[in-house]
Design a protein around this motif. Structure first.
Motif, PDB file in Angstrom:
ATOM      1  N   LEU A 461      24.976  45.374  37.785  1.00  0.00           N
ATOM      2  CA  LEU A 461      25.184  46.412  36.784  1.00  0.00           C
ATOM      3  C   LEU A 461      26.668  46.570  36.470  1.00  0.00           C
ATOM      4  CD1 LEU A 461      23.975  48.641  35.017  1.00  0.00           C
ATOM      5  CD2 LEU A 461      24.192  50.200  36.971  1.00  0.00           C
ATOM      6  N   SER A 462      27.493  46.485  37.499  1.00  0.00           N
ATOM      7  CA  SER A 462      28.935  46.600  37.289  1.00  0.00           C
ATOM      8  C   SER A 462      29.453  45.461  36.424  1.00  0.00           C
ATOM      9  CB  SER A 462      29.661  46.607  38.637  1.00  0.00           C
ATOM     10  OG  SER A 462      29.228  47.681  39.440  1.00  0.00           O
ATOM     11  N   VAL A 463      28.968  44.235  36.694  1.00  0.00           N
ATOM     12  CA  VAL A 463      29.389  43.087  35.896  1.00  0.00           C
ATOM     13  C   VAL A 463      28.948  43.259  34.448  1.00  0.00           C
ATOM     14  CG1 VAL A 463      29.059  40.613  35.529  1.00  0.00           C
ATOM     15  CG2 VAL A 463      29.443  41.504  37.837  1.00  0.00           C
ATOM     16  N   LEU A 464      27.713  43.698  34.246  1.00  0.00           N
ATOM     17  CA  LEU A 464      27.213  43.904  32.893  1.00  0.00           C
ATOM     18  C   LEU A 464      28.040  44.933  32.140  1.00  0.00           C
ATOM     19  CD1 LEU A 464      23.302  43.861  33.253  1.00  0.00           C
ATOM     20  CD2 LEU A 464      24.743  42.234  32.019  1.00  0.00           C
ATOM     21  N   MET A 465      28.351  46.048  32.800  1.00  0.00           N
ATOM     22  CA  MET A 465      29.128  47.098  32.146  1.00  0.00           C
ATOM     23  C   MET A 465      30.556  46.643  31.889  1.00  0.00           C
ATOM     24  SD  MET A 465      26.972  49.440  31.580  1.00  0.00           S
ATOM     25  CE  MET A 465      28.061  50.763  31.072  1.00  0.00           C
ATOM     26  N   THR A 466      31.091  45.805  32.748  1.00  0.00           N
ATOM     27  CA  THR A 466      32.452  45.295  32.550  1.00  0.00           C
ATOM     28  C   THR A 466      32.510  44.345  31.370  1.00  0.00           C
ATOM     29  OG1 THR A 466      32.860  45.474  34.931  1.00  0.00           O
ATOM     30  CG2 THR A 466      34.368  44.100  33.676  1.00  0.00           C
ATOM     31  N   LEU A 467      31.432  43.595  31.157  1.00  0.00           N
ATOM     32  CA  LEU A 467      31.425  42.602  30.090  1.00  0.00           C
ATOM     33  C   LEU A 467      31.368  43.225  28.696  1.00  0.00           C
ATOM     34  CD1 LEU A 467      29.013  39.900  31.553  1.00  0.00           C
ATOM     35  CD2 LEU A 467      31.501  39.780  31.368  1.00  0.00           C
ATOM     36  N   VAL A 468      30.856  44.443  28.579  1.00  0.00           N
ATOM     37  CA  VAL A 468      30.673  45.039  27.248  1.00  0.00           C
ATOM     38  C   VAL A 468      31.988  45.200  26.495  1.00  0.00           C
ATOM     39  CG1 VAL A 468      29.876  47.069  25.993  1.00  0.00           C
ATOM     40  CG2 VAL A 468      28.514  46.174  27.871  1.00  0.00           C
ATOM     41  N   PRO A 469      32.994  45.901  27.041  1.00  0.00           N
ATOM     42  CA  PRO A 469      34.243  46.014  26.276  1.00  0.00           C
ATOM     43  C   PRO A 469      34.943  44.679  26.074  1.00  0.00           C
ATOM     44  CG  PRO A 469      34.526  46.891  28.499  1.00  0.00           C
ATOM     45  CD  PRO A 469      33.070  46.635  28.315  1.00  0.00           C
ATOM     46  N   ILE A 470      34.800  43.770  27.039  1.00  0.00           N
ATOM     47  CA  ILE A 470      35.396  42.436  26.874  1.00  0.00           C
ATOM     48  C   ILE A 470      34.743  41.722  25.692  1.00  0.00           C
ATOM     49  CG2 ILE A 470      35.671  40.173  27.951  1.00  0.00           C
ATOM     50  CD1 ILE A 470      35.822  41.573  30.648  1.00  0.00           C
ATOM     51  N   PHE A 471      33.433  41.808  25.614  1.00  0.00           N
ATOM     52  CA  PHE A 471      32.715  41.188  24.503  1.00  0.00           C
ATOM     53  C   PHE A 471      33.112  41.829  23.174  1.00  0.00           C
ATOM     54  CE2 PHE A 471      28.927  40.886  21.738  1.00  0.00           C
ATOM     55  CZ  PHE A 471      28.821  39.509  21.656  1.00  0.00           C
ATOM     56  N   CYS A 472      33.252  43.150  23.173  1.00  0.00           N
ATOM     57  CA  CYS A 472      33.674  43.846  21.949  1.00  0.00           C
ATOM     58  C   CYS A 472      35.054  43.372  21.500  1.00  0.00           C
ATOM     59  CB  CYS A 472      33.693  45.358  22.184  1.00  0.00           C
ATOM     60  SG  CYS A 472      32.066  46.118  22.388  1.00  0.00           S
ATOM     61  N   GLN A 473      35.971  43.206  22.433  1.00  0.00           N
ATOM     62  CA  GLN A 473      37.310  42.742  22.082  1.00  0.00           C
ATOM     63  C   GLN A 473      37.275  41.315  21.543  1.00  0.00           C
ATOM     64  OE1 GLN A 473      40.495  43.487  24.896  1.00  0.00           O
ATOM     65  NE2 GLN A 473      39.407  45.245  25.746  1.00  0.00           N
ATOM     66  N   LEU A 474      36.468  40.465  22.159  1.00  0.00           N
ATOM     67  CA  LEU A 474      36.372  39.088  21.671  1.00  0.00           C
ATOM     68  C   LEU A 474      35.829  39.051  20.242  1.00  0.00           C
ATOM     69  CD1 LEU A 474      34.985  37.256  24.844  1.00  0.00           C
ATOM     70  CD2 LEU A 474      37.308  37.161  23.925  1.00  0.00           C
ATOM     71  N   MET A 475      34.857  39.907  19.945  1.00  0.00           N
ATOM     72  CA  MET A 475      34.315  39.960  18.594  1.00  0.00           C
ATOM     73  C   MET A 475      35.361  40.477  17.614  1.00  0.00           C
ATOM     74  SD  MET A 475      31.141  38.895  18.786  1.00  0.00           S
ATOM     75  CE  MET A 475      30.264  39.545  17.379  1.00  0.00           C
ATOM     76  N   ALA A 476      36.098  41.505  17.994  1.00  0.00           N
ATOM     77  CA  ALA A 476      37.107  42.082  17.100  1.00  0.00           C
ATOM     78  C   ALA A 476      38.246  41.105  16.848  1.00  0.00           C
ATOM     79  CB  ALA A 476      37.646  43.387  17.689  1.00  0.00           C
ATOM     80  N   LYS A 477      38.554  40.261  17.824  1.00  0.00           N
ATOM     81  CA  LYS A 477      39.657  39.304  17.670  1.00  0.00           C
ATOM     82  C   LYS A 477      39.327  38.172  16.709  1.00  0.00           C
ATOM     83  CE  LYS A 477      42.070  40.006  22.070  1.00  0.00           C
ATOM     84  NZ  LYS A 477      42.464  39.410  23.366  1.00  0.00           N
ATOM     85  N   THR A 478      38.101  38.121  16.231  1.00  0.00           N
ATOM     86  CA  THR A 478      37.757  37.068  15.276  1.00  0.00           C
ATOM     87  C   THR A 478      38.194  37.413  13.859  1.00  0.00           C
ATOM     88  OG1 THR A 478      35.546  38.019  14.884  1.00  0.00           O
ATOM     89  CG2 THR A 478      35.759  36.368  16.641  1.00  0.00           C
TER      90      THR A 478
END
Length: 891
Positions: A461-478
């Motif tokens: 659960l911790s890994v999943l929650m950590t990945l969310v903002p990282i994924f959001c940043q990767l999407m925004a950086k496109t």
């Protein structure tokens, strides 16, 4: 950030502990159940805090780097004394805000202020709600037990709904006043800060980024014809091939330094084991330089040019060969790029003479065709630009933004699927009873099964929650043009995720799937469904606030990841002087896009439960207080700033807090509607709360309309003052003074700023603004009427740090020319830095490298050495003397 990952793991423990308590919602929550959840986390937090107290003075680089690494501070006047307990010495109690604004950053100051605002709202909420709603709920006759008797769920007499309604009117009105007041204060503070001499002297404050520039306008003369008071223009280029070569060159330098370290360290250890005693001369080098040291080929570092299948080569010889080839080739291509022969892209940076001119250009319609020659950003520093996105057309940006938003929306709604799978792991025994074919699970040893059902779900659960903002940043950086825009976009997306997944879905005790199905089938029943489940879930958040606040505060103070690097990981990973230097001079910053939503969501939860379960406000006050203390210490002593949003993340967080008001009002409307269905008495509170909801919508619309421009641009009356001051201060430079003469003018201006008590009173609408009123009555007036007693002039005179009166040093011609060029065009070959040994091998390697590479590459073994034990050390006393030190301009 490594610290965020660790905090997510801790938050997973928090959530699991609170969920265990929440599983007893139907039978009420007792004080003993609450304590059984709090005590283990309190013990963990206490241990972490004690470790912090023990290590605080021993590891000052971790717990107080800003007190002695003065070169990290833009004013070079960071106090040298050791920090007091949590930074609450007499000096810092008096000057904390001023210190953060002057020595840290505007964003850091506002982030800390958010906790003060939410703590104030929660504390005042306790004063407003507890005296009335506690007696009303406790004697409500609803048959609840434990802590549930203090919530709305214990009220069976519909006449008592009027108490909740009227208290809601009072408290929510106070919250709306606080948000309005703070939005106004932010606007004034932003004006004062951005128009201070420090800010206005920055090149970035007068530079505007334009995108979708038509081909015929990618010409300096044409652009100067369109815009007035232009000082410098940088037309974007596409150096993709050059960037690849620069990256290969820099990788070869890193490879060479690592190989040299490995070889020299191994040689030093062998000589030490043999008892050889080299002698250092006064210059720190072995007297005879021990020329012609022979290293057996089998002791020289090697690697494969491609993983597994590549040719095995001598790493040092290979790296030198790569540098000999790449360094002149990169320099040649950079000269071509500078000569304007490279392909131009549809983006330009334009520096104007004054902030007023830049603001005017930022607001104007520059081209007759819509979406052409668009002003995308202002005030961005060169290292904040995402160069790969500048050449993308407006329609491609729109497509990427729409697609990314759709993906994040899907994520917000369906994230319950992987979370539900993780939840299945916690109930393996239930599954084996219902699904006999899974019976083999019962044969697993109990110790392993305990890890699978206990620790593994939390970690997943911790890994999943950590990945969310990282994924959001990767999407925004496109598609976003700057890192600040990426953080703001991430903040919006991640906040929606936090509210839906961390708050609303958790609230629904009947399960996310069934709730979603019911809402789809009967959308009008959503308020009723939420209202029924919200009071029952309050006990979860009673624990959640104190647990989240205590654990996060303790771990923030402990600074666990940097501590691990000092104690263990740094000795393994930092094997070269460059790595040791970079880690030493770098301060960790806060990722606004991932941090703000987590804590703003806490504010939303506190507001949502304020009148339904007012006990939550008490725990929210404590939680926000602990977070304030922890982040206050770190911002004062350990944190830097990685991304500058000019406070826009804070303004967005204030607007996001209104979600808590809406959720609370909608839930109360749902609860009152349930009461109204069985009694005519419940109709009154229902109508009153609907009226208040309409009033809230009107207030919110008016606030956003009034503040929209004030949080994005600067007002003309203050810009006129800035323009007058800028013309006076730049008059000598406009006469064609040399750089040395400009430096003398700069020093004179700095002396005048220090000697004049009102030198930094820009902006000003009056010559001598009165200080904010003092005394109890005066402070109450200033609090209630900020537009009357607080202004940009007052803040500039009495609140801003005097350090903001200092203008940045004049830029050299080369610094200005290279400011907004692509980094690949300006990147020089890195200095090769190896450590010196007393046997002379490092000297031999330096000479060999210089002979092979010539003057194209600089290599040195100064500033770092191997001690008598063969360990690598470097001189940290004055990092300005380090070979990698550069006096970079503050753009």
């Amino acid at each position: 950030m490594g610290r965020s990952t660790f905090l997510e793991a801790a938050n997973g423990l928090v959530s699991r502990a609170a969920q265990q308590q929440g599983s007893h919602r139907n039978t009420g929550s007792s004080l003993s159940a609450l304590l059984s959840t709090l005590i283990p986390i309190f013990i963990v937090g206490t241990v972490a805090f004690l470790i912090f107290l023990i290590f605080r003075k021993k590891f000052t680089r971790i717990y107080a780097p800003r007190t002695y690494i003065h070169t990290l501070d833009r004013y070079e006047q960071t106090p040298k004394q050791s920090p007091g307990f949590l930074g609450f010495t007499k000096e810092f109690r008096k000057l904390a805000d001023e210190f953060i604004l002057g020595h840290s950053s505007f964003d850091n100051y506002l982030f800390l202020r958010l906790f003060k605002i939410m703590m104030t709202i929660s504390f005042v909420g306790c004063i407003i709600t507890w005296p009335v709603l506690f007696p009303v709920n406790a004697t409500g006759g609803g048959g609840q037990s434990g802590l549930d008797i203090l919530s709305f769920s214990n009220v069976s007499n519909h006449n008592r709904y009027y108490a909740h309604c009227l208290i809601g009117w009072v408290f929510f009105s106070f919250v709306m006043f606080m948000i309005s007041r703070e939005s106004l204060f932010y606007a004034y503070l932003r004006q004062a800060y951005l128009l201070s001499p420090y800010s206005t002297s920055l090149m970035s404050s007068k530079t505007v980024l334009f995108t979708d520039v038509p081909a015929e306008y990618r010409d300096e003369d044409r652009l100067r014809h369109v815009f007035q008071e232009v000082r410098y223009i940088w037309i974007g280029h596409d150096p993709s091939s050059l960037q690849d070569m620069v990256e290969d060159r820099d990788k070869a330098v890193i490879k060479l330094e690592g190989a040299e370290h490995k070889m020299i360290a191994q040689y030093v250890k062998k000589r030490n084991k043999k008892g050889d005693a080299g002698e250092w001369d006064g210059d720190g080098r072995q007297n005879n330089h021990a020329a012609n040291i022979h290293i057996d080929p089998k002791d020289r570092p090697t690697h494969r040019t491609k993983p597994l299948i590549g040719k095995k080569v001598d790493t040092i010889d290979w790296a030198r060969g790569e540098l000999k080839h790449l360094v002149p080739k990169v320099a040649q291509e950079q000269a071509v790029q500078r000569g304007g022969k490279a392909e131009k892209i549809s983006a330009v940076f334009i520096e104007f003479n004054t902030v007023r001119a830049a603001q005017s250009a930022y607001q104007q319609i520059a081209h007759q065709t819509p979406l052409k020659l668009q002003a995308r950003d202002i005030g961005m520093k060169p290292d904040m630009v995402l160069w790969k996105n500048l050449g993308k057309s407006w329609w491609l940006v729109k497509i990427l933004m729409f697609a990314s938003t759709a993906v994040i929306t899907f994520l917000c709604i369906f994230w319950t699927i992987p979370v539900a799978f993780i939840g299945v792991l916690t109930n393996v025994s239930y599954l084996t009873n219902k699904l006999p074919w899974l019976g083999f699970i019962n044969n697993i040893p109990s110790q392993i099964l305990g890890i699978v059902t206990g620790l593994l779900p939390v970690l997943l659960l911790s890994v999943l929650m950590t990945l969310v903002p990282i994924f959001c940043q990767l999407m925004a950086k496109t598609f976003e043009p700057t890192l600040a825009a990426v953080q703001l976009r991430t903040q919006s997306w991640y906040f929606a995720f936090e509210v839906i997944q961390v708050f609303l879905i958790t609230t629904f005790s009947s399960g996310a799937a069934s709730v979603a199905t019911q809402i789809v089938q009967q959308p009008t029943q959503a308020p009723l469904l939420l209202a029924k489940n919200l009071p029952k879930a309050s006990n979860f958040y009673i624990s959640y606030f104190i647990l989240f606040g205590l654990m996060t505060a303790a771990l923030q103070l402990l600074n666990i990841v940097p501590l691990l690097f000092v104690l263990f990981l740094g000795k393994i990973l930092d094997k070269t002087p460059r790595k040791m230097y970079n880690r030493y001079v770098s301060l960790t910053g806060i990722g606004w896009g991932s941090f703000y939503p987590k804590y703003t969501n806490l504010g939303v939860i506190a507001l949502a439960y304020s009148c339904i379960a007012p006990l939550v406000l008490g725990f929210a006050t404590v939680g926000f207080g602990l977070l304030f203390l922890a982040f206050r210490y770190n911002i004062l002593f350990t944190l830097g700033t990685q991304v500058d949003t000019k406070g826009r993340a804070y303004a967005r967080a204030l607007q996001q807090l209104t979600v808590g008001i809406y959720v609370a009002e909608i839930c109360m409307i749902g609860l009152f509607a349930i009461g109204a269905s069985g009694s005519i008495v419940g109709v009154g509170p229902l109508i009153l709360m609907i009226i208040f909801l309409l009033g809230t919508i009107i207030w919110h619309f008016q606030l956003r309309s009034a503040m929209q421009k004030h949080i994005a641009i600067l007002p003309d009356d203050l810009l006129a003052e800035e323009y007058r001051a800028s013309r006076l201060q730049n008059s000598d430079q406009e006469k064609g003074l040399s750089e040395s003469e400009q430096e003398d003018v700069y020093k004179k201006q700095q002396e005048d700023s220090c000697s004049s008590g009102s030198a930094y009173q820009i902006p000003r609408t009056e010559e001598h603004p009165d200080a904010p009123p003092t005394g109890l009555v005066g402070k109450i007036k200033a609090f209630l009427f900020p537009n009357k007693f607080v202004s940009a002039a007052v803040i500039a005179k009495h609140i801003l740090s005097p350090h903001l009166a200092r203008r940045v040093r004049p830029y050299t011609d080369q610094e200005r020319e290279e400011a907004y060029l692509h980094p690949a065009v300006t990147a020089e070959a890195p200095v090769i830095w190896i450590a010196r040994d007393k046997f002379g091998l490092s000297h031999q390697e330096v000479m060999a490298c210089k002979e092979q590479l010539g003057e194209h590459v600089e290599i040195t073994d100064e500033g770092a050495r191997y001690d008598d034990k063969g360990s690598l050390v470097w001189d940290q006393d004055d990092i300005r003397e380090a070979p990698l030190w550069e006096d970079e301009p503050d753009y």
